[in-house]
Design a protein around this motif. Structure first.
Motif, PDB file in Angstrom:
ATOM      1  N   TYR A  58       0.835  -1.203   0.000  1.00 18.28           N
ATOM      2  CA  TYR A  58       0.000   0.000   0.000  1.00 18.28           C
ATOM      3  C   TYR A  58       0.868   1.250   0.000  1.00 18.28           C
ATOM      4  O   TYR A  58       0.592   2.225  -0.713  1.00 18.28           O
ATOM      5  CB  TYR A  58      -0.904  -0.024   1.227  1.00 18.28           C
ATOM      6  CG  TYR A  58      -1.785   1.187   1.415  1.00 18.28           C
ATOM      7  CD1 TYR A  58      -2.936   1.378   0.646  1.00 18.28           C
ATOM      8  CD2 TYR A  58      -1.478   2.138   2.384  1.00 18.28           C
ATOM      9  CE1 TYR A  58      -3.750   2.480   0.843  1.00 18.28           C
ATOM     10  CE2 TYR A  58      -2.286   3.250   2.584  1.00 18.28           C
ATOM     11  CZ  TYR A  58      -3.421   3.416   1.811  1.00 18.28           C
ATOM     12  OH  TYR A  58      -4.224   4.512   2.008  1.00 18.28           O
ATOM     13  N   ASP A  59       1.931   1.221   0.776  1.00 21.36           N
ATOM     14  CA  ASP A  59       2.841   2.368   0.832  1.00 21.36           C
ATOM     15  C   ASP A  59       3.688   2.480  -0.438  1.00 21.36           C
ATOM     16  O   ASP A  59       4.049   3.581  -0.854  1.00 21.36           O
ATOM     17  CB  ASP A  59       3.753   2.260   2.062  1.00 21.36           C
ATOM     18  CG  ASP A  59       2.987   2.368   3.370  1.00 21.36           C
ATOM     19  OD1 ASP A  59       1.849   2.889   3.361  1.00 21.36           O
ATOM     20  OD2 ASP A  59       3.518   1.913   4.399  1.00 21.36           O
ATOM     21  N   ALA A  60       3.998   1.334  -1.041  1.00 21.56           N
ATOM     22  CA  ALA A  60       4.842   1.337  -2.246  1.00 21.56           C
ATOM     23  C   ALA A  60       4.087   1.785  -3.490  1.00 21.56           C
ATOM     24  O   ALA A  60       4.693   2.289  -4.435  1.00 21.56           O
ATOM     25  CB  ALA A  60       5.425  -0.056  -2.471  1.00 21.56           C
ATOM     26  N   PHE A  61       2.761   1.591  -3.485  1.00 22.12           N
ATOM     27  CA  PHE A  61       1.942   1.955  -4.636  1.00 22.12           C
ATOM     28  C   PHE A  61       0.890   2.961  -4.182  1.00 22.12           C
ATOM     29  O   PHE A  61      -0.254   2.599  -3.890  1.00 22.12           O
ATOM     30  CB  PHE A  61       1.293   0.707  -5.244  1.00 22.12           C
ATOM     31  CG  PHE A  61       2.294  -0.290  -5.765  1.00 22.12           C
ATOM     32  CD1 PHE A  61       2.891  -0.112  -7.007  1.00 22.12           C
ATOM     33  CD2 PHE A  61       2.661  -1.397  -5.009  1.00 22.12           C
ATOM     34  CE1 PHE A  61       3.811  -1.025  -7.495  1.00 22.12           C
ATOM     35  CE2 PHE A  61       3.580  -2.312  -5.480  1.00 22.12           C
ATOM     36  CZ  PHE A  61       4.169  -2.126  -6.733  1.00 22.12           C
ATOM     37  N   PRO A  62       1.268   4.233  -4.104  1.00 25.00           N
ATOM     38  CA  PRO A  62       0.404   5.246  -3.491  1.00 25.00           C
ATOM     39  C   PRO A  62      -0.913   5.489  -4.213  1.00 25.00           C
ATOM     40  O   PRO A  62      -1.834   6.054  -3.627  1.00 25.00           O
ATOM     41  CB  PRO A  62       1.280   6.502  -3.507  1.00 25.00           C
ATOM     42  CG  PRO A  62       2.335   6.250  -4.531  1.00 25.00           C
ATOM     43  CD  PRO A  62       2.572   4.784  -4.505  1.00 25.00           C
ATOM     44  N   GLY A  63      -1.041   5.046  -5.442  1.00 22.82           N
ATOM     45  CA  GLY A  63      -2.311   5.223  -6.138  1.00 22.82           C
ATOM     46  C   GLY A  63      -3.237   4.027  -6.018  1.00 22.82           C
ATOM     47  O   GLY A  63      -4.331   4.021  -6.579  1.00 22.82           O
ATOM     48  N   SER A  64      -2.814   3.012  -5.273  1.00 24.52           N
ATOM     49  CA  SER A  64      -3.576   1.767  -5.205  1.00 24.52           C
ATOM     50  C   SER A  64      -4.798   1.884  -4.309  1.00 24.52           C
ATOM     51  O   SER A  64      -4.887   2.742  -3.426  1.00 24.52           O
ATOM     52  CB  SER A  64      -2.681   0.643  -4.696  1.00 24.52           C
ATOM     53  OG  SER A  64      -2.225   0.943  -3.386  1.00 24.52           O
ATOM     54  N   LYS A  65      -5.755   0.991  -4.554  1.00 26.99           N
ATOM     55  CA  LYS A  65      -6.919   0.838  -3.693  1.00 26.99           C
ATOM     56  C   LYS A  65      -6.839  -0.523  -3.007  1.00 26.99           C
ATOM     57  O   LYS A  65      -6.183  -1.440  -3.510  1.00 26.99           O
ATOM     58  CB  LYS A  65      -8.206   0.960  -4.502  1.00 26.99           C
ATOM     59  CG  LYS A  65      -8.457   2.367  -5.041  1.00 26.99           C
ATOM     60  CD  LYS A  65      -9.825   2.462  -5.705  1.00 26.99           C
ATOM     61  CE  LYS A  65     -10.123   3.897  -6.112  1.00 26.99           C
ATOM     62  NZ  LYS A  65     -11.478   4.039  -6.707  1.00 26.99           N
ATOM     63  N   VAL A  66      -7.507  -0.639  -1.866  1.00 28.33           N
ATOM     64  CA  VAL A  66      -7.420  -1.852  -1.059  1.00 28.33           C
ATOM     65  C   VAL A  66      -8.806  -2.476  -0.919  1.00 28.33           C
ATOM     66  O   VAL A  66      -9.776  -1.790  -0.585  1.00 28.33           O
ATOM     67  CB  VAL A  66      -6.840  -1.554   0.333  1.00 28.33           C
ATOM     68  CG1 VAL A  66      -6.857  -2.809   1.207  1.00 28.33           C
ATOM     69  CG2 VAL A  66      -5.415  -1.009   0.205  1.00 28.33           C
ATOM     70  N   ILE A  67      -8.872  -3.771  -1.170  1.00 19.13           N
ATOM     71  CA  ILE A  67     -10.093  -4.532  -0.932  1.00 19.13           C
ATOM     72  C   ILE A  67      -9.835  -5.487   0.221  1.00 19.13           C
ATOM     73  O   ILE A  67      -8.876  -6.261   0.192  1.00 19.13           O
ATOM     74  CB  ILE A  67     -10.533  -5.304  -2.177  1.00 19.13           C
ATOM     75  CG1 ILE A  67     -10.879  -4.333  -3.312  1.00 19.13           C
ATOM     76  CG2 ILE A  67     -11.744  -6.197  -1.862  1.00 19.13           C
ATOM     77  CD1 ILE A  67     -11.260  -5.018  -4.618  1.00 19.13           C
ATOM     78  N   LEU A  68     -10.684  -5.418   1.237  1.00 20.06           N
ATOM     79  CA  LEU A  68     -10.590  -6.304   2.397  1.00 20.06           C
ATOM     80  C   LEU A  68     -11.770  -7.272   2.348  1.00 20.06           C
ATOM     81  O   LEU A  68     -12.878  -6.927   2.756  1.00 20.06           O
ATOM     82  CB  LEU A  68     -10.613  -5.495   3.689  1.00 20.06           C
ATOM     83  CG  LEU A  68     -10.587  -6.297   4.999  1.00 20.06           C
ATOM     84  CD1 LEU A  68      -9.285  -7.079   5.135  1.00 20.06           C
ATOM     85  CD2 LEU A  68     -10.779  -5.354   6.197  1.00 20.06           C
ATOM     86  N   PRO A  69     -11.568  -8.491   1.809  1.00 24.74           N
ATOM     87  CA  PRO A  69     -12.661  -9.462   1.774  1.00 24.74           C
ATOM     88  C   PRO A  69     -12.917 -10.015   3.178  1.00 24.74           C
ATOM     89  O   PRO A  69     -11.975 -10.329   3.908  1.00 24.74           O
ATOM     90  CB  PRO A  69     -12.145 -10.545   0.826  1.00 24.74           C
ATOM     91  CG  PRO A  69     -10.658 -10.445   0.891  1.00 24.74           C
ATOM     92  CD  PRO A  69     -10.330  -9.014   1.192  1.00 24.74           C
TER      93      PRO A  69
END
Length: 212
Positions: free
Chosen positions: A80-91
């Motif tokens: 998440y920190d390495a790819f600042p444009g990313s979104k996170v999905i928590l299944p």
């Protein structure tokens, strides 16, 4: 290519179905544990990462558009920190139903393979033993109480670290709408993928590893 979607959930939270869904939506290829079994040069990189020597994520995962499942989810925060444009999905699923699925699949697999160092999947399983049991659960990979505590803590950690506008908590069985709205893509006409159900799990690995 860069990682644009990070799955932060444990294995056995529908990660294979999520992988297929993300690829169908154009966020692939999606890195999943099966990539470790298919790409032997990846295995020592993950062993080194678990031992504290992280790879250059942009180089190592440069062929992928998203990640789900172990081993990548073990490093969800670093990614998440390495790819600042990313979104996170928590299944998400209930902790008890997750444990029942995990203990009947991943845990059983590890118990079988780790009892036989000659098994072709031994090195992958040793990685999982250390990563899941020692580091994630803080105990043993068969410790139910520690596992459930770690499962519940993961959700708390993700909520605390990820910006709310970049986080989707996704309940199993919710279909396309939430994910497509979150990722701002059209809803496919086809049903949401369902794969790697409990009774399919061992078919994805070497028969020797799945023997009972």
């Amino acid at each position: 290519m860069t990682i644009s979607v990070i799955g932060a959930g444990f294995g056995r939270t529908g990660t294979m179905s999520l992988k297929l869904a993300l690829e169908q939506l154009g966020f692939g290829p999606c890195y999943h544990m099966e990539e470790v079994f298919k790409n032997s040069p990846h295995l020592p990189v993950w062993h080194e990462a678990v031992d504290g020597s992280l790879p250059d994520w942009e180089v190592f995962l440069g062929d992928y558009g998203s990640v789900v499942d172990w081993p990548s989810t073990h490093f969800w925060q670093e990614l998440y920190d390495a790819f600042p444009g990313s979104k996170v999905i928590l299944p998400l699923r209930s902790a008890e139903s997750w444990w029942e699925s995990y203990s009947a699949t991943i845990m059983k697999f590890l118990r079988i393979v780790l009892s036989d160092p000659s098994n072709p999947a031994f090195s992958q399983s040793e990685l999982c033993r250390k990563m899941i049991g020692e580091q994630c659960f803080g105990s043993h990979y068969e410790d139910r109480d520690a596992a459930i505590a770690a499962y519940e803590q993961r959700a708390k950690d993700v909520r605390a670290h990820v910006s709310p506008d970049r986080l989707l908590e996704y309940k199993l069985g919710s279909g396309w709408e939430l994910i497509c709205d979150f990722l701002d893509v059209p809803i496919p006409a086809s049903p949401f993928p369902r794969s790697n159900q409990r009774d399919e799990f061992f078919a994805n690995f070497d028969p020797k590893a799945g023997a009972t």
